[in-house]
Design a protein around this motif. Structure first.
Motif, PDB file in Angstrom:
ATOM      1  N   ALA A   1       0.828  -1.211   0.000  1.00  0.00           N
ATOM      2  CA  ALA A   1       0.000   0.000   0.000  1.00  0.00           C
ATOM      3  C   ALA A   1       0.858   1.256   0.000  1.00  0.00           C
ATOM      4  O   ALA A   1       0.553   2.228  -0.705  1.00  0.00           O
ATOM      5  CB  ALA A   1      -0.927  -0.011   1.208  1.00  0.00           C
ATOM      6  N   THR A   2       1.945   1.255   0.766  1.00  0.00           N
ATOM      7  CA  THR A   2       2.818   2.428   0.824  1.00  0.00           C
ATOM      8  C   THR A   2       3.466   2.687  -0.521  1.00  0.00           C
ATOM      9  O   THR A   2       3.496   3.832  -1.011  1.00  0.00           O
ATOM     10  CB  THR A   2       3.884   2.233   1.901  1.00  0.00           C
ATOM     11  OG1 THR A   2       3.243   1.998   3.175  1.00  0.00           O
ATOM     12  CG2 THR A   2       4.773   3.458   2.014  1.00  0.00           C
ATOM     13  N   ALA A   3       4.008   1.624  -1.149  1.00  0.00           N
ATOM     14  CA  ALA A   3       4.631   1.787  -2.461  1.00  0.00           C
ATOM     15  C   ALA A   3       3.606   2.197  -3.506  1.00  0.00           C
ATOM     16  O   ALA A   3       3.862   3.084  -4.344  1.00  0.00           O
ATOM     17  CB  ALA A   3       5.315   0.483  -2.877  1.00  0.00           C
ATOM     18  N   GLY A   4       2.419   1.574  -3.467  1.00  0.00           N
ATOM     19  CA  GLY A   4       1.376   1.925  -4.425  1.00  0.00           C
ATOM     20  C   GLY A   4       0.907   3.351  -4.288  1.00  0.00           C
ATOM     21  O   GLY A   4       0.636   4.029  -5.292  1.00  0.00           O
ATOM     22  N   CYS A   5       0.817   3.843  -3.064  1.00  0.00           N
ATOM     23  CA  CYS A   5       0.391   5.227  -2.844  1.00  0.00           C
ATOM     24  C   CYS A   5       1.395   6.210  -3.427  1.00  0.00           C
ATOM     25  O   CYS A   5       1.015   7.240  -4.013  1.00  0.00           O
ATOM     26  CB  CYS A   5       0.194   5.489  -1.354  1.00  0.00           C
ATOM     27  SG  CYS A   5      -1.295   4.754  -0.665  1.00  0.00           S
ATOM     28  N   GLY A   6       2.682   5.919  -3.268  1.00  0.00           N
ATOM     29  CA  GLY A   6       3.699   6.802  -3.825  1.00  0.00           C
ATOM     30  C   GLY A   6       3.619   6.881  -5.335  1.00  0.00           C
ATOM     31  O   GLY A   6       3.679   7.979  -5.927  1.00  0.00           O
TER      32      GLY A   6
ATOM     33  N   PHE B   1      -3.410   1.558  -7.238  1.00  0.00           N
ATOM     34  CA  PHE B   1      -3.066   1.941  -8.605  1.00  0.00           C
ATOM     35  C   PHE B   1      -4.275   2.466  -9.378  1.00  0.00           C
ATOM     36  O   PHE B   1      -4.266   2.475 -10.607  1.00  0.00           O
ATOM     37  CB  PHE B   1      -2.455   0.745  -9.337  1.00  0.00           C
ATOM     38  CG  PHE B   1      -1.126   0.324  -8.792  1.00  0.00           C
ATOM     39  CD1 PHE B   1       0.020   1.056  -9.050  1.00  0.00           C
ATOM     40  CD2 PHE B   1      -1.019  -0.800  -7.989  1.00  0.00           C
ATOM     41  CE1 PHE B   1       1.242   0.674  -8.539  1.00  0.00           C
ATOM     42  CE2 PHE B   1       0.197  -1.188  -7.475  1.00  0.00           C
ATOM     43  CZ  PHE B   1       1.339  -0.450  -7.739  1.00  0.00           C
ATOM     44  N   GLN B   2      -5.318   2.886  -8.661  1.00  0.00           N
ATOM     45  CA  GLN B   2      -6.496   3.420  -9.343  1.00  0.00           C
ATOM     46  C   GLN B   2      -6.144   4.665 -10.149  1.00  0.00           C
ATOM     47  O   GLN B   2      -6.638   4.858 -11.258  1.00  0.00           O
ATOM     48  CB  GLN B   2      -7.592   3.746  -8.333  1.00  0.00           C
ATOM     49  CG  GLN B   2      -8.895   4.180  -8.972  1.00  0.00           C
ATOM     50  CD  GLN B   2      -9.966   4.502  -7.950  1.00  0.00           C
ATOM     51  OE1 GLN B   2      -9.693   4.591  -6.757  1.00  0.00           O
ATOM     52  NE2 GLN B   2     -11.192   4.679  -8.395  1.00  0.00           N
ATOM     53  N   GLY B   3      -5.261   5.511  -9.622  1.00  0.00           N
ATOM     54  CA  GLY B   3      -4.839   6.700 -10.348  1.00  0.00           C
ATOM     55  C   GLY B   3      -4.121   6.370 -11.640  1.00  0.00           C
ATOM     56  O   GLY B   3      -4.265   7.079 -12.648  1.00  0.00           O
ATOM     57  N   ILE B   4      -3.338   5.281 -11.643  1.00  0.00           N
ATOM     58  CA  ILE B   4      -2.629   4.869 -12.856  1.00  0.00           C
ATOM     59  C   ILE B   4      -3.614   4.421 -13.917  1.00  0.00           C
ATOM     60  O   ILE B   4      -3.497   4.766 -15.095  1.00  0.00           O
ATOM     61  CB  ILE B   4      -1.633   3.739 -12.516  1.00  0.00           C
ATOM     62  CG1 ILE B   4      -0.629   4.212 -11.469  1.00  0.00           C
ATOM     63  CG2 ILE B   4      -0.915   3.252 -13.766  1.00  0.00           C
ATOM     64  CD1 ILE B   4       0.321   3.140 -11.014  1.00  0.00           C
TER      65      ILE B   4
ATOM     66  N   ALA C   1       0.945   6.091  -7.171  1.00  0.00           N
ATOM     67  CA  ALA C   1      -0.348   6.656  -7.527  1.00  0.00           C
ATOM     68  C   ALA C   1      -0.339   8.184  -7.426  1.00  0.00           C
ATOM     69  O   ALA C   1      -0.983   8.868  -8.226  1.00  0.00           O
ATOM     70  CB  ALA C   1      -1.439   6.075  -6.633  1.00  0.00           C
ATOM     71  N   MET C   2       0.378   8.725  -6.431  1.00  0.00           N
ATOM     72  CA  MET C   2       0.466  10.183  -6.310  1.00  0.00           C
ATOM     73  C   MET C   2       1.146  10.792  -7.529  1.00  0.00           C
ATOM     74  O   MET C   2       0.710  11.831  -8.044  1.00  0.00           O
ATOM     75  CB  MET C   2       1.223  10.544  -5.032  1.00  0.00           C
ATOM     76  CG  MET C   2       0.443  10.315  -3.754  1.00  0.00           C
ATOM     77  SD  MET C   2       1.422  10.684  -2.280  1.00  0.00           S
ATOM     78  CE  MET C   2       1.747  12.428  -2.536  1.00  0.00           C
TER      79      MET C   2
END
Length: 468
Positions: A188-193, A430-433, A195-196
């Motif tokens: 989650a931490t890696a994905g959030c970075g 990864f929703q933003g991606i 995704a931002m």
């Protein structure tokens, strides 16, 4: 071995007293049940109740010639004792068994004392865990499992413990262990970075094509909605990273503010997903006679303003604070500033209930949009947009845009909890991606093949409706 007798039975409290010689040649066997309490068990007697097996080595190591053994069976439901703060596991039959030998505490037993908790076959997704009461845990005590081994037998669960105290059998509804929980936090931490970063790319891309190309007003409103949704996702990811990095190290008031901020960002995401669904409904169902002055500004007032009211009410009743994520053996692996366990009803109403309603509405809109698009495709109204991968991309993009991946949260319970937790964490991180890739392919470059975009379908639908 001399049985002194049983204390007069009280509601929820039954005790057996024994005097045992240190020269005893056999292990001491005791049976117990929530209704009958404890009593001596002969070595040849078989029963369906619980059983306590005290090895004779316990008494040989004592200095006294005779020692008193006290076995107590308590109902925590009637006494209101042995209730851990933020406890999520259920106590089997609400029964706690206490064992004391002599006046001093006994630990490091070899062989260990064995307690068999009798029960029927447990439901799927429920895991038994032997535990003992530790008064030093937290502010009011709590359950621990260190020093106790759990083994599932034919007629119940066998607990082998190397010390004597108050024991019970916890029924855990989730199977999340420490390594899985830490892996999920890392993912989650890696994905959030990531995704931002893609959220920034998405907002920049929408602003670029809005300035670079001329679009009709409907498309401009759609782009504005996408920017706000991606902006709320960016803030949610940022709040999560701040939360995971600062929680456990901040002042309680600061933690409450951080918890409220995280809740606000989550509600903003849900609200903008709902507004995306409302916009699609207006475009595909109410295709004629729709004009609302300052439409996008009013959407922003709802999307960013409504969550303020919800968070304000929740904060007013003190819902935010430190929340601990625990494994099956009650080991705390993470602290978050979030809605406290005392106010879980706030979570169920404002998060689960609110998103549930949004999900049902958006899926209904998704069904209408898919049906209309397929109808236009089959009728040949939209040319150049028949490539299967393109149709699948539009459907998948809408599915993600409407927040359908968040519905996986309702499947993270029971035997499939671990794989669903991984899937939920990865897809939503990864929703933003996904939204970025979808927007790039859908809106740019403007080639002949993209004449079947949503705006083109909507435009043709309006013409068709008007002609009818």
């Amino acid at each position: 071995l001399l049985q002194l007798g049983q204390h007069p039975r009280q509601a929820g409290h039954q005790t057996l007293l024994l005097n045992v010689s240190r020269a005893v040649t056999r292990d001491v066997l005791i049976t117990f049940s929530p209704t009958e309490g404890p009593r001596r068990l002969n070595s040849t007697e078989k029963g369906k109740a619980g059983k306590i097996h005290l090895p004779r080595e316990i008494f040989r190591s004592l200095s006294s010639q005779t020692v008193r053994v006290v076995v107590t069976v308590l109902s925590i439901q009637q006494f209101g004792m042995f209730k851990e703060v933020n406890q999520t596991a259920q106590v089997l039959d609400n029964t706690v068994v206490g064992i004391t030998v002599g006046e001093s505490s006994i630990s490091g037993l070899q062989p260990p004392v064995q307690l068999t908790f009798a029960h029927r076959e447990l439901p799927q997704g429920v895991t038994p865990q032997c535990a003992f009461w530790d008064p030093s845990k937290g502010q009011a005590g709590g359950w621990r499992s260190s020093g106790c081994a759990t083994r599932l037998g034919d007629k119940g669960t066998v607990c082998s413990c190397d010390h004597l105290t108050f024991f019970t059998l916890l029924l855990l509804n989730q199977t999340l262990d420490g390594s899985t929980a830490k892996a999920l936090v890392s993912v989650a931490t890696a994905g959030c970075g990531v995704a931002m970063a893609f959220s920034i790319f998405t907002m920049a891309f929408c602003i670029f094509i809005r300035c670079r190309f001329r679009f009709e007003e409907t498309v401009c409103i759609n782009l504005g909605l996408h920017v706000n949704l991606v902006g709320s996702l960016f803030l949610l990811n940022l709040a999560f990273l701040l939360n995971s990095g600062l929680s456990g190290k901040t002042h309680p008031r600061t933690c409450s503010v951080l918890g409220g901020l995280t809740h606000y960002c989550l509600l903003c995401c849900f609200t903008w997903m709902a507004l995306e669904g409302c916009q699609l409904y207006l475009l595909f169902v109410k295709v004629l006679g729709i004009y609302i002055p300052h439409y996008l500004g009013k959407l922003c007032l709802v999307g960013w303003g409504f969550p303020v009211l919800v968070v304000g009410v929740a904060g007013g009743i003190g819902s935010y604070g430190e929340y601990s994520i625990q494994t099956t053996d009650h080991q705390v692996i993470a602290h978050l500033c979030w809605i406290t366990s005392k106010h879980l009803l706030v979570h169920y109403i404002t998060n689960c209930g609110y998103f549930g309603l949004i999900f049902l509405f958006n899926m209904a809109v998704f069904g209408v949009v898919t049906h209309k698009s397929c109808s236009l495709q089959s009728a040949g109204a939209v040319q150049g947009y028949r490539k299967p991968w393109k149709v699948a991309l539009v459907a998948a993009g809408l599915f993600c845009l409407l927040g359908a991946t968040w519905a996986l949260a309702f499947l993270t319970y029971g035997i499939s909890s671990t794989p669903m937790l991984y899937l939920f964490t990865i897809l939503n991180s990864f929703q933003g991606i996904f939204i970025f890739i979808w927007l790039v392919i859908l809106y740019y470059p403007k080639t002949k093949e993209t004449t079947g975009s949503l705006s083109y379908i909507i435009r043709h639908d309006k013409t068709t409706t008007a002609s009818q």
